[in-house]
Design an enzyme around this catalytic site. Structure first.
Site, short mmCIF file in Angstrom:
data_model
loop_
_atom_site.label_atom_id
_atom_site.label_comp_id
_atom_site.label_asym_id
_atom_site.label_seq_id
_atom_site.Cartn_x
_atom_site.Cartn_y
_atom_site.Cartn_z
N VAL A 13 0.87 -1.18 0.00
CA VAL A 13 0.00 0.00 0.00
C VAL A 13 0.91 1.22 0.00
CG1 VAL A 13 -1.89 1.22 1.16
CG2 VAL A 13 -1.76 -1.27 1.27
N GLU A 14 0.45 2.30 -0.60
CA GLU A 14 1.29 3.48 -0.78
C GLU A 14 1.82 4.07 0.52
OE1 GLU A 14 -2.31 6.53 -1.78
OE2 GLU A 14 -2.26 4.51 -2.61
N SER A 15 1.16 3.78 1.63
CA SER A 15 1.62 4.29 2.92
C SER A 15 2.91 3.65 3.37
CB SER A 15 0.54 4.04 3.98
OG SER A 15 0.19 2.67 4.01
#
Length: 525
Positions: free
Chosen positions: A327-329
Site C-alpha cells: 500500500v502506498e503508505s
C-alpha cells in the site's frame, strides 16, 4: 543544546500567524495532530485568527469529521495544495464552491517534494503527471474556476530532449507532526503510529525555509530513555511539543482504534472468518481483477473497490504466500484495512517510509496495481479524480499507475443505483445504474491512455459484467459475464463503441460461487 518548549494545544495554536503556510503530516486520521488542529480551529472561531492560511498536505488527512477538516472555513483558509480530499466533504465543498484556491499534486510527488525542498533543489522533477490533469498544459492541477487564473505551481522542463514535470517548491512557515514518545530534549519517536509517513523530510523542508515545527506526542519520558534508533525526529529540529491531553480522543492510532498493537506491527493476529466477504458486485469485480495476478507478483492496492475487497479475497483464497501486497503508505504484506482506515494493515511484515515507498512505485514500478476508477473513454483515458461536482484529487493514483507494469482498473459498469444478484452462476441486473461510465471523453484525465499505449503498458478495465483490455488499436472488449446480453446490457450503455475481440469469452463461472474460495490459488499455479 537547543530544546523545544512544551506547550498546551491552545498555546501551540497561538503560534500560528495569519497569511502563513502550514503543512500537516498524516494520512486518513493516522498521525493527525488532532489536539493542535482542534485548538487552531477554536481560536479561529473565537478570534477570526489565524486567517488567510495556505494549507499543504500530501495525503487525504481526515475521516470525514476530524483531521484537516478543522481548517475547512472560508476566511480561515485562502489556499489549499493537497493530494486528496475524498474523506473531507467540507473541504471539497469549499473547493467546488470556489471559496478557496485549490491545487492538487499527486501524493507520491508531494511526499518526495519535501525531500527536494529540504535539499534546496529547484523542485521535484519527474515523468509522473505528464498528460494528466496536473500537467500545466491541461489543467495544472487547478481544481476549480477560481484557481484557473492563479499562478501555476508546476512547469514543464526539458532535459536531454525529454519532457519532465517540475513541481515547484512551496516555502513552509509551519509543519505539524505527530509521534508517540518524546523526551525532555524533544526527541520524538513514532513507535505506535500505524505509518511512518514523510515526517522527517517535511521537518527538513520546513527548516530549509526557516519555519517552525510543532509536534504532538502521546507520552513524555525522561532523557536517556529512548534508544537512538527509535528517534524519528531529533529534538533540535522541533520548536514546540504538545503532549496530548486526551490520547483516547485526540491521539487515536486511526479512525477505528485508539490503539491496536497489530496495526503498528507489535503483534501478529490470526486471520479469522470475519475477514471473508459475502458475494457482492464489489467482490465479483475483485475476484476477476485478481485473476490477472501471477505468482510472486508484488502488487499495489488503491482506494475504492480494490482496498475494500482485495485483501480479504487474498486471505480467503490462501494466496498471501504467493504474492506480496503493498500500500502506498509503506505497507508490505498483511491484510489492508479499507474505507476511512485506508493505509493501515495488520500482520504486515514491513512498514517503510511513505516517501521511500514511492521510490519503488516511481522507479522500478510495481508488478501490478489494482485501482478504482470512475470513467473510461475510447482513447483509454481514465478519470478517478473528479467524480461528480466534488473534486477528490489524485492521492497516489497518478504516481502508481504511471509506472506499474500492469494496471487493473476496478469499477462497476454503471453507477448510481446499480443492483445485481447472482443465480446459477450467472449475473442478473436487477436495477440498472443511472450513470454511464464508458464515455466519449472523461471529465478529467487521471490516466493517459495514449501514453500507456505508446509505452505498451499492460492495462485492463474490470467490471461486474465486462472486461476490457487497452491494446495498441484501442479499448477491446474481451469478456462478458454469463447471463448478460452483449447488445442491450453492454454496448447500448456505452457512449463509444469498443473493439470486440474476435475471441470474446465468457467470464469464468467460478467467480460467481457464493461460499468459500473460488480457486484462485489453483489458477496461480
Amino acid at each position: 543544546m537547543k530544546r523545544p518548549v512544551f506547550v498546551s494545544p491552545q498555546e501551540a495554536a497561538s503560534m500560528i500567524e495569519s497569511n502563513s503556510t502550514v503543512a500537516t503530516i498524516g494520512m486518513t486520521l493516522v498521525s493527525a495532530s488532532e489536539s493542535i488542529l482542534k485548538a487552531i480551529e477554536q481560536r479561529y472561531l473565537e478570534e477570526k485568527a489565524p486567517n488567510g492560511l495556505t494549507l499543504v498536505h500530501s495525503c487525504g488527512q481526515s475521516d470525514r469529521d476530524r483531521g484537516i477538516q478543522h481548517f475547512a472555513h472560508e476566511g480561515m483558509l485562502k489556499r489549499i495544495i493537497g493530494g486528496h480530499w475524498g474523506l473531507q466533504p467540507k473541504m471539497m465543498e469549499l473547493i467546488s464552491e470556489n471559496k478557496i484556491l485549490a491545487y492538487c499534486i499527486p501524493q507520491g510527488q508531494f511526499a518526495q517534494l519535501y525531500r527536494s525542498m529540504a535539499g534546496g533543489e529547484p523542485g521535484k522533477i519527474t515523468k509522473v503527471g505528464l498528460g494528466t490533469f496536473v500537467d500545466p498544459r491541461l489543467e495544472g492541477g487547478k481544481m476549480n474556476e477560481l484557481t484557473k487564473s492563479a499562478p501555476d505551481i508546476s512547469q514543464i522542463v526539458t532535459i536531454n530532449e525529454e519532457e519532465y514535470m517540475c513541481y515547484n517548491p512551496i516555502p513552509l512557515d509551519y509543519v505539524m507532526i505527530r509521534g508517540t514518545y518524546v523526551d525532555e530534549a524533544g526527541n520524538l519517536t513514532t513507535d505506535e503510529e500505524a505509518m511512518q509517513l514523510e515526517v522527517f523530510s517535511a521537518v527538513m523542508a520546513c527548516k530549509k525555509f526557516g519555519g517552525k515545527v510543532i509536534a504532538q506526542a502521546k507520552y513524555r519520558v525522561k532523557n536517556g530513555e529512548l534508544h537512538c534508533k527509535r528517534v524519528t525526529v531529533p529534538g533540535v529540529f522541533i520548536d514546540a511539543v504538545v503532549v496530548c491531553p486526551e490520547p483516547e480522543v485526540d491521539h487515536r492510532q486511526t479512525h477505528s482504534f485508539a490503539f491496536n498493537p497489530a496495526y503498528c506491527g507489535d503483534i501478529k493476529v490470526p486471520v479469522n472468518q470475519s475477514d471473508s466477504l459475502p458475494l457482492s458486485v464489489r467482490k465479483l469485480i475483485g475476484r476477476r481483477a485478481l485473476m490477472e495476478l501471477t505468482r510472486n507478483d508484488v502488487l499495489n492496492v488503491g482506494t475504492g473497490i480494490p482496498n475494500d475487497v482485495v485483501g480479504p479475497i487474498i486471505a480467503e483464497e490462501g494466496i498471501d504466500e504467493d504474492v506480496t501486497v503493498t500500500v502506498e503508505s509503506g505497507i508490505y504484506g498483511g491484510i489492508p484495512m479499507g474505507g476511512v482506515d485506508f493505509g493501515i494493515a495488520k500482520n504486515n511484515f514491513a512498514l517503510v517510509r511513505h516517501d521511500d515507498q514511492f521510490d519503488y512505485y516511481n522507479g522500478a514500478g510495481v508488478d501490478i496495481t489494482f485501482m478504482g476508477a470512475g470513467e473510461l473513454d475510447a482513447a483509454g483515458n481514465v478519470n478517478a479524480t473528479r467524480l461528480g461536482p466534488l473534486p477528490t484529487g489524485a492521492g497516489g493514483f497518478v504516481d502508481i499507475t504511471t509506472n506499474a507494469k500492469h494496471v487493473v482498473f476496478c469499477s462497476t459498469f454503471t453507477g448510481k443505483g446499480l443492483k445485481c444478484s447472482f443465480d446459477g452462476q450467472q449475473l442478473h441486473i436487477d436495477q440498472e445504474g443511472g450513470l454511464i461510465k464508458m464515455v466519449d471523453h472523461v471529465t478529467q484525465v487521471s490516466y493517459n491512455g495514449t501514453i500507456a499505449r505508446r509505452k505498451k503498458q499492460k492495462v485492463h478495465f474490470v467490471t461486474e459484467r465486462a472486461v476490457f483490455e487497452l491494446r495498441e488499436e484501442g479499448v477491446v472488449l474481451t469478456e462478458i459475464a454469463p447471463g448478460i446480453d452483449l447488445q442491450t446490457q453492454i454496448l447500448d450503455l456505452m457512449e463509444f463503441a469498443p473493439i470486440i475481440s474476435r475471441d470474446l469469452k465468457q467470464m469464468d463461472q467460478r467467480l460467481f460461487c457464493e461460499n468459500g474460495p473460488f480457486g484462485l490459488k489453483e489458477l496461480l499455479k
